[in-house]
Design an enzyme around this catalytic site. Structure first.
Site, PDB file in Angstrom:
ATOM      1  N   HIS A 197       0.835  -1.204   0.000  1.00 38.06           N
ATOM      2  CA  HIS A 197       0.000   0.000   0.000  1.00 38.06           C
ATOM      3  C   HIS A 197       0.875   1.261   0.000  1.00 38.06           C
ATOM      4  O   HIS A 197       0.664   2.169  -0.819  1.00 38.06           O
ATOM      5  CB  HIS A 197      -0.916  -0.011   1.240  1.00 38.06           C
ATOM      6  CG  HIS A 197      -1.860   1.142   1.310  1.00 38.06           C
ATOM      7  ND1 HIS A 197      -3.191   1.038   1.008  1.00 38.06           N
ATOM      8  CD2 HIS A 197      -1.663   2.455   1.661  1.00 38.06           C
ATOM      9  CE1 HIS A 197      -3.779   2.211   1.155  1.00 38.06           C
ATOM     10  NE2 HIS A 197      -2.863   3.090   1.563  1.00 38.06           N
ATOM     11  N   GLU A 198       1.842   1.326   0.910  1.00 37.81           N
ATOM     12  CA  GLU A 198       2.683   2.523   1.014  1.00 37.81           C
ATOM     13  C   GLU A 198       3.609   2.674  -0.198  1.00 37.81           C
ATOM     14  O   GLU A 198       3.818   3.786  -0.696  1.00 37.81           O
ATOM     15  CB  GLU A 198       3.508   2.479   2.308  1.00 37.81           C
ATOM     16  CG  GLU A 198       2.682   2.453   3.590  1.00 37.81           C
ATOM     17  CD  GLU A 198       1.704   3.622   3.678  1.00 37.81           C
ATOM     18  OE1 GLU A 198       1.982   4.689   3.102  1.00 37.81           O
ATOM     19  OE2 GLU A 198       0.647   3.458   4.315  1.00 37.81           O
ATOM     20  N   HIS A 201       1.703   4.272  -3.047  1.00 35.63           N
ATOM     21  CA  HIS A 201       1.684   5.741  -2.985  1.00 35.63           C
ATOM     22  C   HIS A 201       2.979   6.323  -3.552  1.00 35.63           C
ATOM     23  O   HIS A 201       2.969   7.234  -4.385  1.00 35.63           O
ATOM     24  CB  HIS A 201       1.513   6.214  -1.535  1.00 35.63           C
ATOM     25  CG  HIS A 201       0.143   6.039  -0.987  1.00 35.63           C
ATOM     26  ND1 HIS A 201      -0.972   6.573  -1.585  1.00 35.63           N
ATOM     27  CD2 HIS A 201      -0.291   5.415   0.148  1.00 35.63           C
ATOM     28  CE1 HIS A 201      -2.034   6.279  -0.856  1.00 35.63           C
ATOM     29  NE2 HIS A 201      -1.652   5.564   0.198  1.00 35.63           N
TER      30      HIS A 201
END
Length: 614
Positions: A429-430, A433
Site C-alpha cells: 500500500h505505502e 503511494h
C-alpha cells in the site's frame, strides 16, 4: 502534574447543618462551663464548723452531695460542696444558724463573660460562617462574590512582559503594521503636529497558534507601556450587567495608567453579531457587555495613548459595529508562516535548546508546511524530550525529524502485533503511494516511507515534501495529488486482487480535494466558474456550506466520483506497468520497515538505468 479533584462537592446546606450542630454543642457544654462559678469541695466537719460559725447562707440537698454557699476566709461568698452523712440534727443546726434552704444554688455570673458568651461569640461565629460560605460561593461562580464589577485583567508592567519583536518570527507583515502603533506611543508629537490620531483599536485575525497573543505582548514590550490582558470569556457572568461593569472597570484602569495597551483575547466571545431575538433565544448579558464595549471605545480619547488590541479566529462572527472605523480601525492578518517564516520560528525556539551544529532547519521547515508557530515550538520541545530519552545532551537532526512525525502521526506503537500477511499488504500500500508519485510529473518528492504503526491509528505512511511553498495549485497538480492518494488502494488491487480498510484516510482526503476542485476552484467542465460551496471559517477547519439546489448537489457528487475514478484508473495503470519494481520495493520495505527518500530514489534510478540498457 496538577490533577483535578474528582470528589463530589457537598451542598451548602451540609455546611449550615454542621455550623448549627457546633453552635448547639457550644451552648450546651462550653458556654455553661465558662459562665459557671467554681465549686470548692470540703469535708463534712468543715461544713459543720461553717454552720456553727454562721457562715453558711444557703443550702441545697442533692442525692449524693450537699451544695451550699458560704463566706470564705476572705469574707467573699463562694460555692462549696460536701458529701451526705446520716445526721438527723442537720436541719435544726441549719435553722439555728440562719441558713436558708433552696432546690439549687444560683451561680454568680461575670457580667463581661456573660455579655461575651451571649452576644459577641455567637455573632463572631456566624460572621465567620458567612465568610466561609461567601468564599465557597465565589469559587463556584468563578470569582470574588464581593467584586463582581472588577475586570480581573492581568496587568504586566514593562519589566514583566519580557517580550519584544525579536521574539516574534514569521510574521513580518503583522509586525510592520503594529510598528506604527509603537512609534506613536514613543513619539506622539510628530503625529499630532500633522493632525494624525492613533488608531483606537487593532484586530489580530488568524488561525489558532499563530502568535496573536505573543504579538500583543511584543507591542507592549517595544512601547514600554503597561499591558492589560483579559480573555473575552471573563466578561461573561451569571448575573446580567456584571460583564458591562467589568468593561467599565477595565477602561477606567486603562485611562488611569495611560499610555497603555489593552489586549482582549478571543473577543468573539462577547463581540458576536447581535440578532433580533429577545428573551427566548437571546443573550441579554452578552449584548449588554458588547454595547458597553462599543460605548467605551467611542468615549475615550485616543490622544491619551490607550490602544485596544483584540484577537480572534472567527472574524466573520463579529458584530459590524465593532469593526467600523473609530473602533477597530485596523485588521491585521496573522497567517500561518511560509517556509522562511517557519525556519525563522524554529531558530527562535531553538535558541534555548542545545542543538548539534549540523542541524538543518530547512528540511524541517519544508516538512512542516501548514504548521503554526505553536506547533513548531512543540516540535522543538518534542525533539529535546526525545534527546533526553535517548541519553543525549544535544538535539540531533534525527530527533527533529522524528518529532515532526510524532506531531503529525503520533508516537510509534512499538508493541503493536501485526501479522505477516497484513504487514505485506501495508508495505504494498505505502509503496503504491510512493511509486505512483515518483512516476507522475511535478509531484512532490518522497521523503520517507514507513510501515511502523503510529498512535494516531496510521499503520504506515508515505511522507512527501515539496521543494518550497506553493501558493497556487493548478488543475494538473491537484489531479496528481488525487492519483497519488489512490495509489495505495490501486496497489492492493493489482497485487492481491482485493481491497482493505487501510485506504479510508486516503479516500477522505481525495474526496475533499475533488469536491473543492468542482465546487470552489471552478475546475469543472460541467459547471465552470460557478461557486457551489463556501467555506464557513477559513481559520477553524474546512467546514463548508452548499450553495446549490439538491439536483445540482447530486450532479456534483457524480462528477466527484468521476474525477476520483479517473485518478484511480491512472494509478492502476502506472502500477501495472511497473509491477516488478513494485514487488522489489515492497520487499525492501518489508525488510527495513522504514525507507528514506534517498534510498527509494536510488533503487528507482538503478532499475530505470538497467531497463534502458540494450
Amino acid at each position: 502534574m496538577k490533577t483535578e479533584d474528582k470528589s463530589p462537592k457537598k451542598p451548602l446546606i451540609f455546611y449550615y447543618l454542621i455550623a448549627m450542630v457546633v453552635l448547639m454543642l457550644l451552648n450546651a457544654l462550653v458556654f455553661p462551663m465558662l459562665m459557671s462559678t467554681p465549686v470548692t469541695e470540703v469535708g463534712y466537719n468543715d461544713f459543720l464548723n461553717m454552720i456553727a460559725n454562721k457562715k453558711v447562707k444557703e443550702v441545697a440537698m442533692e442525692d449524693d452531695q450537699i451544695l451550699f454557699s458560704a463566706t470564705d476566709d476572705n469574707g467573699q461568698l463562694a460555692i462549696f460542696k460536701t458529701g451526705r452523712w446520716p445526721d438527723d440534727d442537720l436541719t435544726n443546726r441549719l435553722l439555728d444558724s440562719g441558713a436558708t434552704f433552696a432546690s439549687v444554688i444560683p451561680t454568680q455570673d461575670s457580667p463581661l463573660l456573660s455579655f461575651l458568651t451571649t452576644w459577641v461569640f455567637p455573632i463572631l461565629f456566624f460572621i465567620a460562617i458567612g465568610q466561609i460560605m461567601s468564599r465557597m460561593l465565589a469559587k463556584r461562580m468563578g470569582g470574588n462574590a464581593l467584586q463582581f464589577g472588577k475586570s480581573n485583567a492581568k496587568i504586566y508592567v514593562e519589566s514583566q512582559t519580557g517580550k519584544n519583536f525579536s521574539d516574534v518570527a514569521g510574521q513580518d507583515e503583522a509586525k510592520e503594521a503594529l510598528t506604527e502603533i509603537v512609534d506613536y506611543l514613543h513619539n506622539p508629537g510628530k503625529y499630532k503636529n500633522i493632525g494624525a490620531s492613533l488608531p483606537k483599536g487593532a484586530l489580530l485575525v488568524g488561525p489558532p497558534g499563530t502568535g496573536k497573543t505573543l504579538l500583543a505582548k511584543a507591542v507592549a514590550g517595544e512601547a514600554k507601556v503597561p499591558f492589560f490582558s483579559i480573555s473575552g470569556s471573563e466578561f461573561v457572568e451569571m448575573f446580567v450587567g456584571m460583564g458591562a461593569a467589568k468593561v467599565r472597570d477595565l477602561f477606567k484602569q486603562a485611562a488611569d495608567k495611560a499610555p497603555c495597551i489593552v489586549f482582549i483575547d478571543e473577543i468573539d466571545t462577547i463581540g458576536k453579531k447581535r440578532d433580533s431575538a429577545s428573551g427566548i433565544g437571546g443573550n441579554d448579558e452578552r449584548e449588554q457587555t458588547l454595547n458597553q464595549l462599543l460605548a467605551e471605545m467611542d468615549g475615550f480619547d485616543s490622544t491619551r495613548g490607550v490602544v485596544i488590541l483584540a484577537a480572534t479566529n472567527r472574524p466573520e462572527s463579529l458584530d459590524k459595529a465593532l469593526l467600523r472605523p473609530g473602533r477597530f480601525d485596523r485588521r491585521i492578518p496573522v497567517e500561518l508562516p511560509d517556509l522562511q517564516g517557519r525556519i525563522a520560528i524554529l531558530n527562535v525556539h531553538a535558541k534555548d535548546v542545545k542543538m548539534e551544529p549540523n542541524v538543518d532547519f530547512d528540511t524541517i521547515g519544508r516538512a512542516t508546511s501548514g504548521a503554526s508557530g505553536a506547533e513548531l515550538a512543540n516540535i522543538i520541545n518534542e525533539a529535546a524530550l526525545r534527546a533526553v530519552r535517548m541519553g543525549r545532551d544535544a538535539v540531533t537532526q534525527n530527533d527533529l525529524e522524528e518529532s515532526v512525525e510524532t506531531v503529525i502521526a503520533g508516537y510509534q506503537r512499538k508493541g503493536a502485533v501485526i501479522s505477516e500477511k497484513e504487514k505485506r499488504i501495508i508495505a504494498y500500500h505505502e509503496i503504491g503511494h510512493a511509486l505512483v508519485s515518483a512516476r507522475l510529473k511535478d509531484a512532490a518528492p518522497v521523503h520517507k516511507i514507513t510501515i511502523i504503526p503510529r498512535t494516531s491509528g496510521a499503520l504506515g505512511y508515505t511522507m512527501q515534501i515539496e521543494e518550497g511553498d506553493r501558493v497556487l495549485m493548478s488543475r494538473d497538480d491537484l489531479l496528481n495529488q488525487l492519483t497519488s492518494l489512490t495509489g495505495g488502494r490501486a496497489a492492493e488491487e493489482v497485487v492481491f486482487g482485493s481491497i482493505t480498510s487501510g485506504a479510508s484516510n486516503d479516500i477522505e482526503k481525495a474526496t475533499q480535494i475533488a469536491r473543492a476542485m468542482i465546487t470552489r476552484y471552478g475546475m469543472s467542465d460541467q459547471f465552470g466558474m460557478v461557486a457551489l460551496e463556501t467555506v464557513n471559517n477559513p481559520y477553524l477547519g474546512a467546514d463548508t456550506s452548499l450553495m446549490c439546489s439538491p439536483e445540482t448537489s447530486a450532479r456534483v457528487d457524480a462528477e466527484v466520483q468521476g474525477v476520483i475514478a479517473s485518478a484511480h484508473e491512472k494509478a492502476v495503470s502506472i502500477l501495472t506497468a511497473n509491477r516488478a519494481l513494485l514487488d522489489k520495493l515492497a520487499q525492501y520495505l518489508l525488510e527495513k520497515e522504514t525507507v528514506t527518500g534517498e534510498e527509494f530514489m536510488a533503487i528507482l534510478e538503478k532499475e530505470d538505468g538497467a531497463a534502458k540498457l540494450p
